[in-house]
Structures are given as structure tokens and as C-alpha cells.
Design a protein around this motif. Structure first.
Motif, PDB file in Angstrom:
ATOM      1  N   LEU A   1       1.773  20.253   0.214  1.00 43.47           N
ATOM      2  CA  LEU A   1       1.307  20.904   1.441  1.00 43.47           C
ATOM      3  C   LEU A   1       2.495  21.472   2.225  1.00 43.47           C
ATOM      4  N   ILE A   2       3.550  20.697   2.344  1.00 41.65           N
ATOM      5  CA  ILE A   2       4.749  21.169   3.055  1.00 41.65           C
ATOM      6  C   ILE A   2       5.332  22.387   2.340  1.00 41.65           C
ATOM      7  N   GLU A   3       5.428  22.319   1.010  1.00 38.77           N
ATOM      8  CA  GLU A   3       5.957  23.460   0.244  1.00 38.77           C
ATOM      9  C   GLU A   3       5.123  24.721   0.486  1.00 38.77           C
ATOM     10  N   ALA A   4       3.799  24.566   0.466  1.00 38.41           N
ATOM     11  CA  ALA A   4       2.914  25.717   0.675  1.00 38.41           C
ATOM     12  C   ALA A   4       3.094  26.291   2.084  1.00 38.41           C
ATOM     13  N   ARG A   5       3.229  25.417   3.071  1.00 35.16           N
ATOM     14  CA  ARG A   5       3.402  25.888   4.451  1.00 35.16           C
ATOM     15  C   ARG A   5       4.764  26.550   4.647  1.00 35.16           C
ATOM     16  N   ILE A   6       5.785  25.996   4.034  1.00 34.60           N
ATOM     17  CA  ILE A   6       7.125  26.581   4.149  1.00 34.60           C
ATOM     18  C   ILE A   6       7.157  27.947   3.461  1.00 34.60           C
ATOM     19  N   GLU A   7       6.498  28.068   2.316  1.00 41.45           N
ATOM     20  CA  GLU A   7       6.434  29.362   1.632  1.00 41.45           C
ATOM     21  C   GLU A   7       5.704  30.393   2.488  1.00 41.45           C
ATOM     22  N   MET A   8       4.639  29.987   3.123  1.00 41.16           N
ATOM     23  CA  MET A   8       3.924  30.893   4.029  1.00 41.16           C
ATOM     24  C   MET A   8       4.830  31.294   5.193  1.00 41.16           C
ATOM     25  N   ALA A   9       5.577  30.337   5.721  1.00 35.59           N
ATOM     26  CA  ALA A   9       6.510  30.617   6.821  1.00 35.59           C
ATOM     27  C   ALA A   9       7.577  31.613   6.384  1.00 35.59           C
ATOM     28  N   ARG A  10       8.112  31.436   5.190  1.00 38.11           N
ATOM     29  CA  ARG A  10       9.103  32.393   4.667  1.00 38.11           C
ATOM     30  C   ARG A  10       8.540  33.805   4.676  1.00 38.11           C
ATOM     31  N   GLN A  11       7.325  33.947   4.166  1.00 38.12           N
ATOM     32  CA  GLN A  11       6.700  35.271   4.122  1.00 38.12           C
ATOM     33  C   GLN A  11       6.508  35.845   5.519  1.00 38.12           C
ATOM     34  N   LEU A  12       6.062  35.029   6.446  1.00 33.47           N
ATOM     35  CA  LEU A  12       5.866  35.506   7.816  1.00 33.47           C
ATOM     36  C   LEU A  12       7.196  35.878   8.471  1.00 33.47           C
ATOM     37  N   LEU A  13       8.223  35.091   8.216  1.00 33.32           N
ATOM     38  CA  LEU A  13       9.543  35.388   8.795  1.00 33.32           C
ATOM     39  C   LEU A  13      10.103  36.695   8.230  1.00 33.32           C
ATOM     40  N   LEU A  14       9.806  36.983   6.976  1.00 30.88           N
ATOM     41  CA  LEU A  14      10.307  38.202   6.343  1.00 30.88           C
ATOM     42  C   LEU A  14       9.497  39.444   6.712  1.00 30.88           C
ATOM     43  N   THR A  15       8.220  39.266   6.982  1.00 29.13           N
ATOM     44  CA  THR A  15       7.340  40.424   7.131  1.00 29.13           C
ATOM     45  C   THR A  15       6.793  40.653   8.535  1.00 29.13           C
ATOM     46  N   THR A  16       7.072  39.754   9.468  1.00 27.20           N
ATOM     47  CA  THR A  16       6.549  39.921  10.828  1.00 27.20           C
ATOM     48  C   THR A  16       7.662  39.713  11.848  1.00 27.20           C
ATOM     49  N   ASP A  17       7.346  40.043  13.081  1.00 29.07           N
ATOM     50  CA  ASP A  17       8.264  39.779  14.195  1.00 29.07           C
ATOM     51  C   ASP A  17       7.757  38.635  15.066  1.00 29.07           C
ATOM     52  N   LEU A  18       6.917  37.788  14.500  1.00 28.22           N
ATOM     53  CA  LEU A  18       6.387  36.657  15.256  1.00 28.22           C
ATOM     54  C   LEU A  18       7.522  35.749  15.713  1.00 28.22           C
ATOM     55  N   ARG A  19       7.349  35.159  16.871  1.00 29.98           N
ATOM     56  CA  ARG A  19       8.316  34.157  17.331  1.00 29.98           C
ATOM     57  C   ARG A  19       8.218  32.930  16.431  1.00 29.98           C
ATOM     58  N   ILE A  20       9.255  32.128  16.404  1.00 25.24           N
ATOM     59  CA  ILE A  20       9.296  30.948  15.533  1.00 25.24           C
ATOM     60  C   ILE A  20       8.119  30.023  15.843  1.00 25.24           C
TER      61      ILE A  20
ATOM     62  N   SER B   1      15.283  30.849  12.142  1.00 20.63           N
ATOM     63  CA  SER B   1      15.949  32.026  12.694  1.00 20.63           C
ATOM     64  C   SER B   1      17.134  32.456  11.829  1.00 20.63           C
ATOM     65  N   GLU B   2      17.888  31.506  11.260  1.00 23.83           N
ATOM     66  CA  GLU B   2      18.984  31.837  10.346  1.00 23.83           C
ATOM     67  C   GLU B   2      18.432  32.510   9.089  1.00 23.83           C
ATOM     68  N   PHE B   3      17.306  31.996   8.585  1.00 27.03           N
ATOM     69  CA  PHE B   3      16.674  32.578   7.409  1.00 27.03           C
ATOM     70  C   PHE B   3      16.269  34.027   7.675  1.00 27.03           C
ATOM     71  N   ARG B   4      15.665  34.268   8.828  1.00 32.34           N
ATOM     72  CA  ARG B   4      15.228  35.625   9.173  1.00 32.34           C
ATOM     73  C   ARG B   4      16.428  36.550   9.280  1.00 32.34           C
ATOM     74  N   LYS B   5      17.506  36.095   9.924  1.00 34.82           N
ATOM     75  CA  LYS B   5      18.712  36.950  10.097  1.00 34.82           C
ATOM     76  C   LYS B   5      19.367  37.228   8.752  1.00 34.82           C
ATOM     77  N   SER B   6      19.408  36.226   7.867  1.00 30.19           N
ATOM     78  CA  SER B   6      20.083  36.408   6.580  1.00 30.19           C
ATOM     79  C   SER B   6      19.343  37.349   5.638  1.00 30.19           C
ATOM     80  N   SER B   7      18.067  37.544   5.884  1.00 27.46           N
ATOM     81  CA  SER B   7      17.274  38.385   4.988  1.00 27.46           C
ATOM     82  C   SER B   7      17.178  39.827   5.472  1.00 27.46           C
ATOM     83  N   LYS B   8      17.786  40.132   6.593  1.00 26.10           N
ATOM     84  CA  LYS B   8      17.740  41.517   7.100  1.00 26.10           C
ATOM     85  C   LYS B   8      18.924  42.311   6.653  1.00 26.10           C
TER      86      LYS B   8
END
Length: 184
Positions: free
Chosen positions: A130-149, A177-184
Motif C-alpha cells: 500500500l505504501i509503495e502504491a501511494r508513493i508511486e502515485m505521489a511521484r506521478q503527481l509531483l512530476l505532472t502537477t503543481d499541487l502543493r505537497i 520537494s527535492e524529488f520535484r526539483k530534481s526532476s525538472k
């Protein structure tokens, strides 16, 4: 309004597999509607099954029963297919309120047996999956949206943004936030 879904089967698909996938999608939409989470499309609360209008859950349940009516009955625990289906549901909608109590009710077995079967068949514990699935979803949202953390955390099923950030850093090796910055 009435609609139908007509499609040709892919070369590697069977009618049963496609029906199961459609049922999973319908069940997820209904659960999202019940839990008040957003979905791209929410079905009308009533469907027509045969000649009678039923609540969506009953219609989905009846459709599932019809699809499974011709399966041979096997003695003992036969829920591995259902457990696999529940896992696919979890990975498609990790933001829902998943827990062992719900899984054990749906499979009609104890929570400890669910845990044992889950680890045995998938090589990972239910909570870690469950944690892995949620973290993967978070990765996608961080990469594809401007949503706040905090919005990403909430969208992924976390009620506490601090807890989300801790789990994210533990699994990914950096903060959201580090993940989002590193992927831009």
C-alpha cells in the motif's frame, strides 16, 4: 441515458479478463463516490439491470454473479483470484481507505490469514505494498502537477502531510520537494 461498451478483445485477452477489469473499474468508481473522493467520471447512482433499476452496487454485484455463475465450485479457500483482484484495485486507487479489516471482510478470512497470503503470493506485506502504491502515485503527481505537497499527500490517501513526507523520504531517498526539483 443508456450506453453500451463495445470493443474487440486484444489478442492476449479473454472475455473473462476484460469483464473482470471492467468490474474493477466500476467498483473503484463506486467506492470513490461513497468515500467522497474525486474521480474523473462518476456513474449515475442507478443502472438498469434487465428490466429493473437498481442502485449501482447491486447492479455491479449482479453482473459479477452472472459472470461467475459458470465457474466450477472448489472446496477450501478459493480466494487467491479475488486477492489478486483486490491488489489490482489497490494499485489502481491507492488513495482509498485500504486496510486489512476491509480485505479480510471481502475475502471472508481472518486478517492474519490475509497477511500471510499476501506476503506468500506477492512477496511483500500488505502495508508495504500500500505504501509503495501511494508513493508511486505521489511521484506521478509531483512530476505532472503543481499541487502543493500537502495536496499531493491528501490525494494519495494520507491524512497527515508530515507522515507522508517521512514515508516518501524513507522510500525515495529524498523529500517530495527535492524529488520535484530534481526532476525538472
Amino acid at each position: 441515458m443508456t450506453f453500451a461498451i463495445v470493443f474487440s478483445l486484444p489478442d492476449n485477452g479473454t472475455p473473462e479478463t476484460m469483464a473482470e477489469e471492467m468490474m474493477i473499474q466500476l467498483e473503484l468508481l463506486i467506492r470513490k463516490m461513497q468515500e467522497g473522493t474525486s474521480a474523473d467520471f462518476l456513474p449515475e447512482p442507478y443502472y438498469v439491470c434487465g428490466e429493473v433499476a437498481y442502485p449501482a452496487e447491486k447492479c455491479v454485484s449482479e453482473l459479477w454473479d452472472v459472470l461467475n455463475a459458470h465457474k466450477p465450485k472448489v472446496k477450501g479457500f478459493t480466494g487467491i483470484g479475488e486477492l489478486k483482484k483486490l491488489r489490482r484495485e489497490l494499485h489502481k486507487a491507492p488513495e482509498l481507505n485500504w486496510n486489512l479489516t476491509e480485505l479480510s471482510k471481502r475475502l471472508n478470512i481472518s486478517k492474519s490469514y490475509v497477511q500471510k497470503l499476501y506476503k506468500e503470493h506477492f512477496g511483500i506485506s500488505f502495508i508495504d505494498d500500500l505504501i509503495e502504491a501511494r508513493i508511486e502515485m505521489a511521484r506521478q503527481l509531483l512530476l505532472t502537477t503543481d499541487l502543493r505537497i500537502s495536496e499531493v499527500a491528501s490525494s494519495c490517501g494520507y491524512q497527515n502531510a508530515t507522515h507522508f513526507m517521512r514515508q516518501f523520504k524513507n522510500k525515495v531517498g529524498m523529500s517530495p520537494s527535492e524529488f520535484r526539483k530534481s526532476s525538472k
